[in-house]
Design an enzyme around this catalytic site. Structure first.
Site, mmCIF file in Angstrom:
data_model
loop_
_atom_site.group_PDB
_atom_site.id
_atom_site.type_symbol
_atom_site.label_atom_id
_atom_site.label_comp_id
_atom_site.label_asym_id
_atom_site.label_seq_id
_atom_site.Cartn_x
_atom_site.Cartn_y
_atom_site.Cartn_z
ATOM 1 N N TYR B 151 -3.215 16.613 1.718
ATOM 2 C CA TYR B 151 -4.526 15.951 1.746
ATOM 3 C C TYR B 151 -4.530 14.777 2.726
ATOM 4 C CZ TYR B 151 -8.814 13.797 -0.134
ATOM 5 O OH TYR B 151 -10.066 13.266 -0.285
ATOM 6 N N LYS B 155 -6.720 14.226 6.185
ATOM 7 C CA LYS B 155 -7.637 13.101 6.354
ATOM 8 C C LYS B 155 -7.228 12.230 7.547
ATOM 9 C CE LYS B 155 -10.423 14.088 2.953
ATOM 10 N NZ LYS B 155 -11.826 14.468 3.229
#
Lengths: 85, 244
Positions: B151, B155
């Site tokens: 994740y 990002k």
């Protein structure tokens, strides 16, 4: 309208150049001051206009050769686009 | 006339963004998610605010799905002025135990999805010589987070994508920015244990978690003409959790 006239119109619009400057041999980079984004935009517009006649999109490897009005016209002809539209 | 598309907007931050844009006067809002029927509640909420809303089924991990969706929007509304890349998933786990599939699915949706979407809409924005793209990054993309290698990488990648796209498209009047939310109350964070939540709370100077509206407000600013000279930037909305 001929194929060359049509392509020329698109080039003049995209690169903001007068018709007299866009000769068949005038190089987009060197003679007409186009940058890479201009060229990407030009290819997009050519695809929009002629996509239905040339299988949709122009492969990335072909775009490097599309450096002048003459080159684009030849390329489109080689893909089966007719001289007279 | 202005038209916005917000990915992953069936609920949470995406829905709040749709509602805020509608309140700010964006006329057409395209609500998209993996299933069109998931979008209904957001569509109704946007309509109640007086804007026009349509639900659209788009799987951002698939270029063909995005291209078809974007073409449909152009056909219906003629332009896309605002694109918010909000769709995102988590598949948390420690690096040592993270599967290749967990990595790929998160990167496909969170990062590749934003790339494909940006590519598709920029075509139309370039031609219009205007447009605003806002990517929803995350504080963990800036500072890292144990258990979120996939994740946080997606990002962090979004932040870099934002900056590169901003450099490419800036000369044509197309702006690309990111919002990096901190800990925001939503379905994605509801699943965390109390222990984890308390630990995070102690790292937030403002002493509370954020609301989805806090993120939506920052997105709406970047999407609007009020941010006409802002591009390539990341606005953190994190209660002071990280000060880069």
């Amino acid at each position: 309208m001929t194929l060359e006239e049509k392509v020329k119109t698109i080039i003049c619009e995209t690169l903001n150049r007068g018709a007299e400057e866009v000769t068949p041999a005038a190089d987009f980079n060197n003679d007409l001051g186009a940058d890479s984004l201009d060229l990407a935009e030009l290819v997009m517009k050519i695809e929009d206009e002629f996509g239905s006649m040339i299988d949709g999109s122009i492969p990335e490897e072909d775009t490097a050769n599309l450096k002048s009005l003459g080159a684009i016209v030849e390329y489109l002809k080689s893909k089966g686009v007719a001289d007279e539209l | 006339m202005s038209t916005a598309i917000v990915t992953g907007s069936a609920r949470g931050i995406g829905r709040a963004i749709c509602e805020k844009l509608a309140k700010d006067g964006v006329e057409n809002i395209v609500v998209c998610d993996v299933k069109a029927e998931w979008c209904e509640e957001t569509v109704e909420a946007v309509k109640a605010l007086g804007a026009n809303a349509v639900a659209m089924e788009i799987n951002v991990a698939e270029g063909a799905s995005i291209d078809a969706g974007v073409e449909a929007i152009i056909k219906q509304f003629g332009a896309i002025d605002i694109c918010v890349n909000n769709a995102g998933i988590t598949r948390d786990g420690l690096l040592m135990r993270m599967t290749e599939e967990d990595w790929d699915s998160v990167l496909d949706i969170n990062l590749k999805g934003a790339f494909l979407m940006t590519k598709a809409v920029s075509r139309h924005m370039l031609r219009a010589r205007k447009g605003s793209i806002v990517n929803i990054a995350s504080v963990v993309g800036l500072m890292g987070n144990a258990g979120q290698c996939n994740y946080s990488a997606s990002k962090g990648g979004l932040v870099a994508l934002t900056k590169s796209a901003a450099r490419e498209l800036g000369a044509r009047g197309v702006r690309v920015n990111a919002v990096a939310p901190g800990f925001i109350k939503s379905k994605m964070t509801d699943v965390l244990t109390e222990d984890v939540k308390n630990r995070m709370l102690s790292a937030i100077p403002m002493g509370k978690f954020g609301e989805v509206e806090d993120v939506a407000n920052a997105v709406a600013f970047l999407a609007s003409d009020a941010a006409a000279y802002v591009t390539g930037q990341v606005i953190s909305v994190n209660g002071g959790m990280l000060m880069p």
